[in-house]
Design an enzyme around this catalytic site. Structure first.
Site, PDB file in Angstrom:
ATOM      1  N   TRP A 116       0.817  -1.219   0.000  1.00 56.92           N
ATOM      2  CA  TRP A 116       0.000   0.000   0.000  1.00 56.92           C
ATOM      3  C   TRP A 116       0.846   1.261   0.000  1.00 56.92           C
ATOM      4  CZ3 TRP A 116      -4.385  -0.826  -1.916  1.00 56.92           C
ATOM      5  CH2 TRP A 116      -5.053  -2.037  -1.695  1.00 56.92           C
ATOM      6  N   ASP A 186      -0.838   6.990   6.719  1.00 55.90           N
ATOM      7  CA  ASP A 186      -1.968   6.143   6.350  1.00 55.90           C
ATOM      8  C   ASP A 186      -2.103   5.078   7.428  1.00 55.90           C
ATOM      9  OD1 ASP A 186      -3.769   4.319   5.340  1.00 55.90           O
ATOM     10  OD2 ASP A 186      -2.642   3.853   3.527  1.00 55.90           O
ATOM     11  N   LYS A 210     -11.967  -1.375   8.395  1.00 56.87           N
ATOM     12  CA  LYS A 210     -11.173  -2.300   9.198  1.00 56.87           C
ATOM     13  C   LYS A 210     -11.429  -2.085  10.690  1.00 56.87           C
ATOM     14  CE  LYS A 210      -7.735  -2.153   5.517  1.00 56.87           C
ATOM     15  NZ  LYS A 210      -8.035  -3.450   4.892  1.00 56.87           N
TER      16      LYS A 210
END
Length: 377
Positions: A116, A186, A210
């Site tokens: 990511w 992030d 999440k």
């Protein structure tokens, strides 16, 4: 009659629930889902369901402010920070952030140590100048920088890193700091799973699916002094300044997701806050890592212990055939979503804030039994 039918339906379907190890969308607390069924019909006795409620109504504006306040309180942040609710996932922010905060003379500095963070860098590079300032090498076993204080070249608009890599099972256990540029994190997969030092962040963002709620929403927490540096963008819904000025109501937001984020934050408060979530994250992951480390190589985790994720435990078995057998038997035992990401294969147990410790305990027992049965294969 309707109320009785609803209660009966909740009880029936609650008994069917499996242990959800999916990396996202992930498990939500049962109590929240039960209350959501009621609020879908009539929110706070209004006679209007939460998914039908006008985003301009007093009920919803009160809800969104409540959600903002809870997020700030749980993170230990004060009025120096603004909470913005963006539509879309974190991937959309990979483009929005450089558009908003990198001018023609500057660049974004990226720590790239997994899937990511690499994607964040790649998408930033498509719209603005971006540089990788740290990444693992083939000769270096380190998965995160050993030096947490990062020096940057002049012109860096910000330093960006991903605090937990869900696919790779890598987590920063120390926060990155820089005196040369604002720090953006992030935190999609580990937000609210441990306390943070507010001084080490200028912007934290996280997709909701999440630890916060359902998919389709990203929560961005930005220091107001950093927001003042926003150059804006011609795309209104990605414009930090416009979204902040309009209190995330530039258009109709994802009202359902915001409602659930507020519910999850209240649930975390009721459970004991972020400190309690941190203790549970360690408890759950340690159960699984203990089995891996004592399996004589039957289960293999290739991440250095100091960089192992508390929320995404990844591992492999000796052969793909054994991995397929493991996944098949796990499904029969009521474990859902244990397959690793399609790019790397293997097994991945994702255990975010709502995941019950007994689920980790049951998985660890299953892993021991499976290894004992198939050790000679």
């Amino acid at each position: 009659m309707v109320s009785g039918q609803l209660t009966s339906s909740i009880q029936k379907h609650a008994s069917e629930r499996k242990y959800n190890f999916c990396s996202g969308p992930a498990l939500l607390p049962l109590a929240i889902l039960e209350q959501a069924q009621v609020d879908m019909l009539s929110y706070k006795g209004s006679g209007i369901g939460i998914m039908e409620l006008s985003h301009r109504s007093a009920l919803f504006t009160g809800l969104i402010e409540e959600a903002r306040s809870r997020i700030l309180n749980l993170l230990g942040l004060d009025s120096d920070f603004e909470v913005i609710f963006f539509q879309g996932g974190a991937t959309l922010q990979f483009s929005a952030l450089p558009l908003n905060f990198i001018d023609d003379n500057g660049f974004g500095a990226y720590i790239v140590n997994g899937h990511w963070s690499k994607k964040a860098f790649q998408l930033a590079s498509q719209v603005r100048s971006a540089k990788i300032i740290w990444e693992p090498t083939t000769t270096n076993s380190e998965k995160v920088p050993t030096e947490t204080k990062i020096a940057l070249d002049k012109g860096a608009a910000f330093l960006h890193y991903t605090s937990n890599e869900t696919i790779d099972g890598i987590e920063f256990h120390q926060e990155i700091v820089s005196s040369d540029a604002p720090v953006i994190c992030d935190a999609s997969s580990n937000i609210l799973t441990r306390p943070i030092d507010p001084d080490n962040f200028d912007l934290i963002y996280a997709s909701a699916q999440k630890n916060l709620g359902p998919s389709g929403l990203t929560v961005s927490i930005i220091r107001k002094s950093f927001l003042d540096k926003c150059r804006g963008t011609d795309i209104p819904l990605l414009d930090y300044r416009a979204m902040a000025q309009n209190h995330s109501l530039l258009n109709t937001p994802n009202t359902w997701a915001i409602y659930l984020v507020n519910s999850v934050c209240k649930w975390i408060e009721d459970q004991g806050g972020v400190e309690k979530m941190h203790a549970l994250a360690r408890q759950r992951s340690e159960m699984i890592y203990e089995v891996i480390d004592n399996s004589d190589g039957f289960y293999q985790n290739r991440i250095p212990e100091e960089s192992r994720s508390r929320v995404n435990v990844v591992f492999h078995l000796p052969t793909k055939e054994l991995e397929e057998a493991f996944l098949g038997e796990a499904e029969k035992q009521g474990f859902y979503g244990l397959a690793g990401h399609r790019s790397v294969g293997g097994i991945r147990a994702s255990m975010y804030n709502p995941f019950p410790p007994e689920g980790a305990q049951k998985l660890s027992e299953f892993m021991k039994d499976f290894a004992a049965e198939f050790a000679d294969f």
